[in-house]
Every structure is written in C-alpha cells, then in structure tokens.
Design a protein around this motif. Structure first.
Motif, PDB file in Angstrom:
ATOM      1  N   HIS A   1      55.955  54.383  38.609  1.00  0.00           N
ATOM      2  CA  HIS A   1      56.999  54.283  37.589  1.00  0.00           C
ATOM      3  C   HIS A   1      56.961  53.015  36.738  1.00  0.00           C
ATOM      4  CE1 HIS A   1      59.102  57.870  38.972  1.00  0.00           C
ATOM      5  NE2 HIS A   1      58.847  57.462  40.198  1.00  0.00           N
ATOM      6  N   ARG A   2      56.029  52.123  36.987  1.00  0.00           N
ATOM      7  CA  ARG A   2      55.968  50.874  36.213  1.00  0.00           C
ATOM      8  C   ARG A   2      54.578  50.714  35.591  1.00  0.00           C
ATOM      9  NH1 ARG A   2      59.512  46.607  36.974  1.00  0.00           N
ATOM     10  NH2 ARG A   2      58.494  46.138  35.035  1.00  0.00           N
ATOM     11  N   PRO A   3      54.224  51.563  34.632  1.00  0.00           N
ATOM     12  CA  PRO A   3      52.911  51.470  34.013  1.00  0.00           C
ATOM     13  C   PRO A   3      52.705  50.169  33.242  1.00  0.00           C
ATOM     14  CG  PRO A   3      54.278  53.028  32.821  1.00  0.00           C
ATOM     15  CD  PRO A   3      55.039  52.634  34.067  1.00  0.00           C
ATOM     16  N   ASP A   4      53.796  49.439  32.981  1.00  0.00           N
ATOM     17  CA  ASP A   4      53.688  48.154  32.296  1.00  0.00           C
ATOM     18  C   ASP A   4      53.100  47.070  33.197  1.00  0.00           C
ATOM     19  OD1 ASP A   4      56.794  46.594  32.984  1.00  0.00           O
ATOM     20  OD2 ASP A   4      56.213  48.572  33.703  1.00  0.00           O
ATOM     21  N   VAL A   5      53.051  47.331  34.499  1.00  0.00           N
ATOM     22  CA  VAL A   5      52.474  46.374  35.443  1.00  0.00           C
ATOM     23  C   VAL A   5      51.099  46.913  35.838  1.00  0.00           C
ATOM     24  CG1 VAL A   5      52.754  45.201  37.663  1.00  0.00           C
ATOM     25  CG2 VAL A   5      54.778  45.836  36.333  1.00  0.00           C
TER      26      VAL A   5
ATOM     27  N   GLY B   1      44.517  49.401  51.427  1.00  0.00           N
ATOM     28  CA  GLY B   1      43.771  50.651  51.291  1.00  0.00           C
ATOM     29  C   GLY B   1      44.615  51.800  50.765  1.00  0.00           C
ATOM     30  N   VAL B   2      45.811  51.948  51.304  1.00  0.00           N
ATOM     31  CA  VAL B   2      46.682  53.047  50.881  1.00  0.00           C
ATOM     32  C   VAL B   2      47.084  52.876  49.420  1.00  0.00           C
ATOM     33  CG1 VAL B   2      48.958  54.098  51.210  1.00  0.00           C
ATOM     34  CG2 VAL B   2      47.522  53.608  53.192  1.00  0.00           C
ATOM     35  N   LEU B   3      47.515  51.674  49.041  1.00  0.00           N
ATOM     36  CA  LEU B   3      47.925  51.465  47.649  1.00  0.00           C
ATOM     37  C   LEU B   3      46.737  51.579  46.689  1.00  0.00           C
ATOM     38  CD1 LEU B   3      50.603  48.640  47.989  1.00  0.00           C
ATOM     39  CD2 LEU B   3      50.961  51.114  47.704  1.00  0.00           C
ATOM     40  N   ASP B   4      45.575  51.127  47.109  1.00  0.00           N
ATOM     41  CA  ASP B   4      44.381  51.263  46.277  1.00  0.00           C
ATOM     42  C   ASP B   4      44.048  52.739  46.056  1.00  0.00           C
ATOM     43  OD1 ASP B   4      41.963  49.894  44.989  1.00  0.00           O
ATOM     44  OD2 ASP B   4      41.017  51.318  46.383  1.00  0.00           O
TER      45      ASP B   4
ATOM     46  N   ILE C   1      44.473  57.492  42.138  1.00  0.00           N
ATOM     47  CA  ILE C   1      44.948  58.829  41.784  1.00  0.00           C
ATOM     48  C   ILE C   1      45.941  58.746  40.619  1.00  0.00           C
ATOM     49  CG2 ILE C   1      46.316  60.796  42.596  1.00  0.00           C
ATOM     50  CD1 ILE C   1      45.099  60.168  45.409  1.00  0.00           C
ATOM     51  N   LEU C   2      46.952  57.894  40.774  1.00  0.00           N
ATOM     52  CA  LEU C   2      48.014  57.815  39.767  1.00  0.00           C
ATOM     53  C   LEU C   2      47.554  57.172  38.464  1.00  0.00           C
ATOM     54  CD1 LEU C   2      50.991  56.726  42.046  1.00  0.00           C
ATOM     55  CD2 LEU C   2      50.594  58.994  41.038  1.00  0.00           C
ATOM     56  N   ARG C   3      46.616  56.257  38.581  1.00  0.00           N
ATOM     57  CA  ARG C   3      46.143  55.521  37.394  1.00  0.00           C
ATOM     58  C   ARG C   3      44.619  55.520  37.340  1.00  0.00           C
ATOM     59  NH1 ARG C   3      49.848  50.206  36.804  1.00  0.00           N
ATOM     60  NH2 ARG C   3      51.848  51.065  37.412  1.00  0.00           N
ATOM     61  N   ALA C   4      44.065  56.716  37.449  1.00  0.00           N
ATOM     62  CA  ALA C   4      42.616  56.873  37.517  1.00  0.00           C
ATOM     63  C   ALA C   4      41.907  56.184  36.350  1.00  0.00           C
ATOM     64  CB  ALA C   4      42.247  58.355  37.571  1.00  0.00           C
ATOM     65  N   ALA C   5      42.389  56.368  35.135  1.00  0.00           N
ATOM     66  CA  ALA C   5      41.730  55.763  33.973  1.00  0.00           C
ATOM     67  C   ALA C   5      41.760  54.241  34.071  1.00  0.00           C
ATOM     68  CB  ALA C   5      42.394  56.234  32.685  1.00  0.00           C
ATOM     69  N   GLU C   6      42.898  53.695  34.423  1.00  0.00           N
ATOM     70  CA  GLU C   6      43.036  52.246  34.531  1.00  0.00           C
ATOM     71  C   GLU C   6      42.139  51.668  35.624  1.00  0.00           C
ATOM     72  OE1 GLU C   6      46.433  48.976  35.788  1.00  0.00           O
ATOM     73  OE2 GLU C   6      47.081  51.000  35.271  1.00  0.00           O
TER      74      GLU C   6
ATOM     75  N   VAL D   1      36.445  58.269  38.168  1.00  0.00           N
ATOM     76  CA  VAL D   1      35.952  59.472  37.520  1.00  0.00           C
ATOM     77  C   VAL D   1      36.414  60.704  38.285  1.00  0.00           C
ATOM     78  CG1 VAL D   1      33.880  60.737  36.827  1.00  0.00           C
ATOM     79  CG2 VAL D   1      33.943  58.252  36.666  1.00  0.00           C
ATOM     80  N   ASP D   2      36.472  60.617  39.634  1.00  0.00           N
ATOM     81  CA  ASP D   2      36.796  61.783  40.457  1.00  0.00           C
ATOM     82  C   ASP D   2      38.284  61.914  40.764  1.00  0.00           C
ATOM     83  OD1 ASP D   2      37.311  59.809  42.315  1.00  0.00           O
ATOM     84  OD2 ASP D   2      35.988  60.599  43.859  1.00  0.00           O
ATOM     85  N   GLY D   3      39.133  61.078  40.194  1.00  0.00           N
ATOM     86  CA  GLY D   3      40.565  61.166  40.452  1.00  0.00           C
ATOM     87  C   GLY D   3      40.973  60.532  41.766  1.00  0.00           C
ATOM     88  N   GLY D   4      40.073  59.766  42.403  1.00  0.00           N
ATOM     89  CA  GLY D   4      40.420  59.031  43.605  1.00  0.00           C
ATOM     90  C   GLY D   4      40.674  59.873  44.817  1.00  0.00           C
ATOM     91  N   LYS D   5      39.796  60.842  45.101  1.00  0.00           N
ATOM     92  CA  LYS D   5      40.002  61.693  46.269  1.00  0.00           C
ATOM     93  C   LYS D   5      39.642  60.942  47.544  1.00  0.00           C
ATOM     94  CE  LYS D   5      39.324  65.922  43.841  1.00  0.00           C
ATOM     95  NZ  LYS D   5      39.656  66.090  42.732  1.00  0.00           N
TER      96      LYS D   5
END
Length: 181
Positions: free
Chosen positions: A120-124, A151-154, A159-164, A168-172
């Motif tokens: 919810h905080r894409p500004d950070v 590890g969990v947050l990474d 997944i949530l911010r794949a582009a940032e 490429v694979d969406g973080g599976k």
C-alpha cells in the motif's frame, strides 16, 4: 477547539528523517503485536499511543524519539483492516512446515507491517521497506529469524513490485527454498 484532539494530533504534518520513520515503523510493529495479544481495536491502540506516549517511540537503541503520528496511524489501521489479505499473501511465501500460525507473534507483526507497506505504500521503494523491517526485526529477533523476515519480504516484494525489483517471472517461489538451477 476541535471535537477530538486525539484525531487532530494524528494530522500533524509528517516528521522528516530516517530515524523518525524507523521509530514509527518500530512503534507500528509494537502496536500490531499489541492488537494480536489483546484483541483491542486499532482505534484504541492508536489513540492510546498518541494520548499516553505523546507520539514518542523508541529508536534501535531504546532511546525515546518522536514518531510520525500520521504514518503510525496509517500503518496500524491499514494492517488491522487488511490483515486477512496480508496473512494470505505471507502464508504463500512461507514453507509448508512454518505456517504463519506457527511463527512467533512478534515476527508475524513485523511481517504484516512490512507486507502492508509493500502493498500500500508504492511511494516507499521496496528495498527500503525490506531494509527497514529487517532493522526492526533486529529489535525483537535473532539470527535465522531475521533472515526469514528478509527472505519473506523480499519474495513478497518480487511479486507485488516485480518491475521495481527487476523480476521477469513475477517472483515465484517460497522463502527458505533454494532457486532451481
């Protein structure tokens, strides 16, 4: 005179500075832990923090430092409101033998607030969120638990911010597993 001075205090302009923001995140994790342990409402915990602590939290050395009351309230209310969704996302990042219900409540609080910011905080920037909550984890956890928070947050950020995050694979994958290769 305002009808609710506690609410007016929450609207104070955000404080600047890394130490203030870190202290705010630490206080939010403590508040989420308190919610989990007591069953109190987010509104009660936010009001108590502002009224009884005056919006003052602790830094990593345990010294008092002013917090950003607006961010604190946003984090606590947001996590409380989105907890089911956050827990579902976090559970997907954990290995099967360590479900969210088996994790220490303080670690779950760190993960929930970190996940909320990622979502919810894409500004950070995602890497800032991860680093901040790894630092917060150091106040409560040791060794492998801190690595697990990282590890969990990474994985969730990938997944949530794949582009940032340059994914490429969406973080599976799951935290605690080795990548294939």
């Amino acid at each position: 005179m305002a009808a609710n001075p506690d609410k007016d205090d929450e609207r104070e302009p955000p404080a600047l500075g890394r130490r203030v923001l870190s202290s705010t995140r630490l206080a939010a994790v403590q508040a989420i832990y308190q919610l989990d342990m007591t069953g109190e409402s987010a509104e009660t915990v936010v009001a108590e923090f502002i009224r009884h602590r005056g919006g003052v939290g602790l830094d990593e050395d345990g010294e008092e430092i002013k917090t950003d009351k607006v961010l604190f309230a946003e984090l606590v209310r947001g996590v409380a409101r989105a907890q089911d969704e956050l827990d579902r996302m976090l559970a997907e990042q954990l290995v099967a033998d360590w479900p969210l219900g088996r994790i220490e409540k303080v670690m779950a609080a760190v993960l929930r607030v970190g996940a909320y910011e990622l979502m919810h905080r894409p500004d950070v920037p995602a890497r800032v969120v991860i680093n901040e909550y790894v630092d917060v984890a150091h106040a409560f956890l040791e060794g492998r638990e801190i690595g697990m928070v990282n590890g969990v947050l990474d994985r969730l950020a990938r997944i949530l911010r794949a582009a940032e995050m340059g994914e490429v694979d969406g973080g599976k994958g799951k935290a605690g597993t080795e990548p294939a290769g």
